[in-house]
Design a protein around this motif. Structure first.
Motif, PDB file in Angstrom:
ATOM      1  N   PHE A  71      53.722  56.481  -4.520  1.00 40.35           N
ATOM      2  CA  PHE A  71      53.216  57.785  -3.739  1.00 40.35           C
ATOM      3  C   PHE A  71      52.745  57.602  -2.509  1.00 40.35           C
ATOM      4  O   PHE A  71      52.012  58.001  -1.962  1.00 40.35           O
ATOM      5  CB  PHE A  71      51.938  58.331  -4.355  1.00 40.35           C
ATOM      6  CG  PHE A  71      52.316  58.709  -6.192  1.00 40.35           C
ATOM      7  CD1 PHE A  71      53.291  59.392  -6.322  1.00 40.35           C
ATOM      8  CD2 PHE A  71      51.590  57.933  -6.836  1.00 40.35           C
ATOM      9  CE1 PHE A  71      53.441  59.350  -7.727  1.00 40.35           C
ATOM     10  CE2 PHE A  71      51.824  58.138  -8.521  1.00 40.35           C
ATOM     11  CZ  PHE A  71      52.513  58.939  -8.604  1.00 40.35           C
ATOM     12  N   TYR A 115      53.874  66.587 -13.972  1.00 39.95           N
ATOM     13  CA  TYR A 115      53.067  65.471 -14.332  1.00 39.95           C
ATOM     14  C   TYR A 115      51.985  66.229 -15.537  1.00 39.95           C
ATOM     15  O   TYR A 115      50.778  65.891 -15.481  1.00 39.95           O
ATOM     16  CB  TYR A 115      52.535  64.843 -13.594  1.00 39.95           C
ATOM     17  CG  TYR A 115      52.274  63.404 -13.790  1.00 39.95           C
ATOM     18  CD1 TYR A 115      51.322  63.058 -14.819  1.00 39.95           C
ATOM     19  CD2 TYR A 115      52.930  62.363 -12.898  1.00 39.95           C
ATOM     20  CE1 TYR A 115      50.905  61.626 -15.032  1.00 39.95           C
ATOM     21  CE2 TYR A 115      52.491  61.058 -13.511  1.00 39.95           C
ATOM     22  CZ  TYR A 115      51.611  60.819 -14.465  1.00 39.95           C
ATOM     23  OH  TYR A 115      51.209  59.399 -14.833  1.00 39.95           O
ATOM     24  N   SER A 152      48.577  66.186 -13.361  1.00 40.59           N
ATOM     25  CA  SER A 152      47.979  65.430 -12.447  1.00 40.59           C
ATOM     26  C   SER A 152      48.667  64.949 -11.140  1.00 40.59           C
ATOM     27  O   SER A 152      48.058  64.631 -10.090  1.00 40.59           O
ATOM     28  CB  SER A 152      47.797  64.213 -12.925  1.00 40.59           C
ATOM     29  OG  SER A 152      46.917  64.014 -14.089  1.00 40.59           O
ATOM     30  N   SER A 153      49.855  65.639 -10.864  1.00 39.87           N
ATOM     31  CA  SER A 153      50.628  65.312  -9.632  1.00 39.87           C
ATOM     32  C   SER A 153      51.889  66.270  -9.458  1.00 39.87           C
ATOM     33  O   SER A 153      52.337  66.732 -10.697  1.00 39.87           O
ATOM     34  CB  SER A 153      51.066  63.857  -9.607  1.00 39.87           C
ATOM     35  OG  SER A 153      51.994  63.685  -8.573  1.00 39.87           O
ATOM     36  N   ASP A 154      52.350  66.481  -8.348  1.00 41.06           N
ATOM     37  CA  ASP A 154      53.715  67.065  -8.169  1.00 41.06           C
ATOM     38  C   ASP A 154      54.810  66.225  -8.152  1.00 41.06           C
ATOM     39  O   ASP A 154      55.789  66.545  -7.577  1.00 41.06           O
ATOM     40  CB  ASP A 154      53.687  68.006  -7.125  1.00 41.06           C
ATOM     41  CG  ASP A 154      53.470  67.241  -5.760  1.00 41.06           C
ATOM     42  OD1 ASP A 154      53.229  66.007  -5.792  1.00 41.06           O
ATOM     43  OD2 ASP A 154      53.569  67.838  -4.612  1.00 41.06           O
ATOM     44  N   HIS A 155      54.625  64.786  -8.613  1.00 43.29           N
ATOM     45  CA  HIS A 155      55.750  63.906  -8.571  1.00 43.29           C
ATOM     46  C   HIS A 155      56.289  63.812  -9.998  1.00 43.29           C
ATOM     47  O   HIS A 155      55.583  63.355 -10.835  1.00 43.29           O
ATOM     48  CB  HIS A 155      55.242  62.581  -8.083  1.00 43.29           C
ATOM     49  CG  HIS A 155      54.793  62.288  -6.715  1.00 43.29           C
ATOM     50  ND1 HIS A 155      53.859  63.095  -6.138  1.00 43.29           N
ATOM     51  CD2 HIS A 155      55.428  61.492  -5.676  1.00 43.29           C
ATOM     52  CE1 HIS A 155      53.821  62.863  -4.872  1.00 43.29           C
ATOM     53  NE2 HIS A 155      54.577  62.020  -4.816  1.00 43.29           N
ATOM     54  N   MET A 215      46.212  72.237  -6.486  1.00 40.76           N
ATOM     55  CA  MET A 215      45.909  71.016  -7.254  1.00 40.76           C
ATOM     56  C   MET A 215      44.784  70.725  -7.569  1.00 40.76           C
ATOM     57  O   MET A 215      44.067  69.864  -8.651  1.00 40.76           O
ATOM     58  CB  MET A 215      46.752  69.757  -6.709  1.00 40.76           C
ATOM     59  CG  MET A 215      48.035  69.685  -6.531  1.00 40.76           C
ATOM     60  SD  MET A 215      49.154  69.741  -8.052  1.00 40.76           S
ATOM     61  CE  MET A 215      48.501  68.387  -8.873  1.00 40.76           C
TER      62      MET A 215
END
Length: 253
Positions: free
Chosen positions: A52, A199, A216-219, A246
């Motif tokens: 990241f 995620y 937990s993330s936008d990945h 988030m």
């Protein structure tokens, strides 16, 4: 004679100038090096760890920082381990189970009948039944029948009756019926237009049956090209970021 005198004077001037430059450089070089190093470290501190690295870190506000361990509103540091939290060596007598058969299970669920449920990194549900052995020792035997929750990387899960609620970092929030193996996708996106959960990480249920889960993330995760499973450390930034903040890490269904 005049030319030689001028030449000597110029040489002396150049020597003095070079000496002055060397003195200034020796004085300023350590400070300049420290300044450049500080700028580099500061830039690194504002970035996330790989993969990241292209995401800038955000400052933590004082109210949230005060909740950290050792903070004015956080738990004590070091922790006061007294009563049931008193230090002991009980875990040294623990027995490792299924170290070769089940890989990557984020936690262990317990079915109403006492069976252990595990969900490996490939999406297969393992059920272990307690077996009473001679001498009173309790062991567990893996069932040969296994359900499959589909592609993706299952993370947190929770057993509620005959249902296994699962956070999948690829599909979102789903549940699997432990009897029939039927799968229901409860939520895979939020907002309008819909933005997928990239995620989904962990969950819990309250007494009313409401599900609380975190994203937990936008990945989104990516498939590991060699190991053949979806690896949470190989994600890439989502093309469309989630429309919800988030900071709100819990959603309710």
């Amino acid at each position: 004679g005049k030319r030689e005198s001028k030449h000597c004077s110029a040489s002396v001037a150049w020597v003095e100038l070079l000496s002055l430059c060397a003195w200034v450089l020796m004085r300023t070089l350590p400070a300049l090096t420290i300044a450049l190093l500080a700028a580099f470290v500061h830039r690194c501190c504002l970035r996330m760890a790989d993969p990241f690295g292209d995401v800038a870190g955000l400052p933590i506000d004082e109210a949230r920082a005060a909740l950290f361990t050792g903070g004015p509103n956080g738990s004590a540091f070091p922790a006061a381990l007294v009563g049931v939290f008193e230090s002991n060596r009980r875990l040294r007598g623990a027995t490792l189970l299924f170290t070769e058969e089940v890989v990557g299970s984020e936690c262990v669920g317990v079915a109403p009948n006492g069976d252990l449920l595990m969900l490996d990194r490939n999406g297969f549900v393992f059920r272990a039944t307690p077996q009473q052995r001679k001498g009173g020792a309790l062991a567990y035997e893996l069932s040969k029948e296994r359900h499959y929750v589909g592609p993706g990387r299952p993370l947190g899960f929770h057993v509620a009756g005959e249902w296994l609620y699962v956070c999948c970092s690829l599909k979102g929030l789903l549940r699997l019926h432990l009897g029939s193996g039927a799968i229901e996708l409860l939520s895979g996106a939020t907002g309008s237009p819909p933005s997928p959960f990239a995620y989904a990480n962990d969950l819990d249920l309250d007494t009313s049956g409401a599900v609380y889960f975190s994203s937990s993330s936008d990945h989104p995760v990516a498939l590991h090209p060699l190991a053949g499973f979806y690896d949470t450390m190989r994600g890439r930034p989502a093309l469309t970021p989630p429309s919800w903040s988030m900071e709100k890490e819990a959603c309710i269904l």
